[in-house]
Design a protein around this motif. Sequence first.
Motif, short mmCIF file in Angstrom:
data_model
loop_
_atom_site.label_atom_id
_atom_site.label_comp_id
_atom_site.label_asym_id
_atom_site.label_seq_id
_atom_site.Cartn_x
_atom_site.Cartn_y
_atom_site.Cartn_z
N PRO A 1 0.73 -1.19 -0.19
CA PRO A 1 0.03 0.03 -0.26
C PRO A 1 0.88 1.44 0.15
O PRO A 1 0.33 2.35 -0.55
N SER A 2 2.11 1.23 0.53
CA SER A 2 2.95 2.51 0.24
C SER A 2 3.13 3.02 -0.92
O SER A 2 3.94 4.06 -1.03
N ASP A 3 3.28 2.13 -1.99
CA ASP A 3 3.67 2.36 -3.47
C ASP A 3 2.42 3.22 -3.97
O ASP A 3 2.45 3.63 -5.23
N PHE A 4 1.35 3.41 -3.18
CA PHE A 4 0.11 3.86 -3.97
C PHE A 4 0.14 5.44 -3.82
O PHE A 4 0.60 5.86 -2.62
N SER A 5 -0.21 6.27 -4.92
CA SER A 5 -0.30 7.65 -4.59
C SER A 5 -1.65 8.40 -4.97
O SER A 5 -2.27 7.77 -5.76
N ASP A 6 -1.98 9.36 -4.42
CA ASP A 6 -3.37 9.99 -4.51
C ASP A 6 -3.23 10.69 -6.15
O ASP A 6 -4.27 10.64 -6.78
N ASP A 7 -2.11 11.00 -6.62
CA ASP A 7 -1.81 11.74 -8.07
C ASP A 7 -1.56 10.88 -8.96
O ASP A 7 -1.37 11.33 -10.21
N GLY B 1 -6.58 -0.99 5.53
CA GLY B 1 -5.47 0.13 5.97
C GLY B 1 -5.72 1.43 5.75
O GLY B 1 -6.85 1.76 5.17
N ALA B 2 -4.75 2.40 6.14
CA ALA B 2 -5.03 3.91 5.94
C ALA B 2 -5.30 4.14 4.21
O ALA B 2 -6.20 5.19 4.03
N THR B 3 -4.57 3.48 3.54
CA THR B 3 -4.97 3.74 2.04
C THR B 3 -6.06 2.76 1.43
O THR B 3 -6.06 2.75 0.30
N LEU B 4 -6.75 2.56 2.20
CA LEU B 4 -7.88 1.69 1.80
C LEU B 4 -8.89 2.09 0.49
O LEU B 4 -9.17 3.14 0.57
N GLY B 5 -8.87 1.20 -0.53
CA GLY B 5 -9.52 1.77 -1.80
C GLY B 5 -8.64 2.18 -2.69
O GLY B 5 -9.27 2.64 -3.78
N LYS B 6 -7.45 2.51 -2.32
CA LYS B 6 -6.57 3.24 -3.40
C LYS B 6 -6.27 2.52 -4.52
O LYS B 6 -6.23 1.07 -4.34
N ILE B 7 -6.18 2.81 -5.67
CA ILE B 7 -6.05 2.08 -6.99
C ILE B 7 -4.75 2.35 -7.66
O ILE B 7 -4.09 3.41 -7.57
#
Length: 454
Positions: free
Chosen positions: A60-66, A101-107
Amino acid sequence: MEYPVYEQMKYSGVDYLGDVPNHWETRRLKFYSERVYTGSTPPSNESEYYLAPTEDWFTPSDFSDDKLKLTNSNRKLSAKAVEDGVVKRFPGKSILVVGIGATLGKIGLADSPFLCNQQINVIIPSKNMDANFLSYSLRVKVEVMQIISNATTLGIMNQEKTKLIEISAPEKEEQTQIAKFLDYKTAQIDRLIEKKKALIENLNEQRIAMITQAVTKGLNPDAPMKDSEVDWLGEVPDHWEVMKLRFLLNESLANGIFKKSEFWGQGTKVINVTDVYVHNDIIKINQLDRLSCDKDEVKKYSAKHGDFFLVRSSLKLEGIGKSATVLEPTEDLVFECHVVRGRPNLEAINPRFLNLLLNSKYAISNFIAKSNIVTMATIDQEKFKSLFLGVPPLDEQQEICDHVDSTLGKIDGMVSVTNKTIDKLNEYRTSLITAAVTGKIDVREVETPKQGAA
């Protein structure tokens, strides 16, 4: 820019999708995917599978908002882990969804084969589904996934819940056109955002340079100069005194109070290490936590007007020696053990000037050079006290503070305006993606340059 809309619309049957083009079909994700998997539990850190690492291992740490595309992981495993069946390799053009986790749902979308941990669900798109389109479509449903997951006490998006997400989509050719449009437009927006971020970085560099120049050389470029006989400091105005920090103190530097977690949350306001990392280096008293202390502790670990607080240990090297000042407190304050208190002689030094000087590039570079690094950067009191400073008369110190604060106000104003522009660009980016993948705009006839074109 305004885009055309589809002429014929229908209700999708799903509230968060609303109306969609008449020829689009709304179905659950499981009908748009070949399979939904969960990633693998990683081998232990001592495992042989971390030797000769070549395989991208996403967490999950590899996912970014942008950033939608996942091109390089922060960690890798060796191919042997796949060959031995310890972890599973997934094909390129798969979509990754953080399931806990904190970034749940990130794509994220991976173009090439990869590995991932058990916190991630992997969607293999069906043949009639463009992977880019599906990843954009899922990305606007992060909040929906969070709502679904929060229906349980654990907040988990498992495979079955992931399969239930509703997707509305046209035929694959149109999906591809929409995805190409979004690739092009989001790349344009991202370039603008990067330019704005570069501007902020430049302004912050100007900020540091201006402060350092003012507090080590003064405001008069024509003032006679003298050699400070300190390599770090160089020349200073001829009428300035050069002395060590220790000679500007009314008391010795002091370490703060240590108390267990059950004492926190009530009592006397306390300056924590995080309170020192504050904009403009003035401690925000109204934002401080509280700590239960007796009268003797309040007296011993007090924080008074003009006191400054230095960070004596930091996980990041650049954080060592950071300081902030207390100005005109209206109630009792104490400070905790991760910071060092300095109590200056206010008849010799302006507390604002001293704090600007301690946070200048000159001082911070000096502290970093003198710090010890093992698992974290640390510096002792003696090295703080031995810092050489150029000290002008009090009235000149105030002039310098007034000049610096005036200039900082202008720089901060430009940074604020630029940050608001970035926020608007990000909002536009999100709204454009949402409109395109839910059929609120028709981009079938919008021409997009070939990949790589501006």
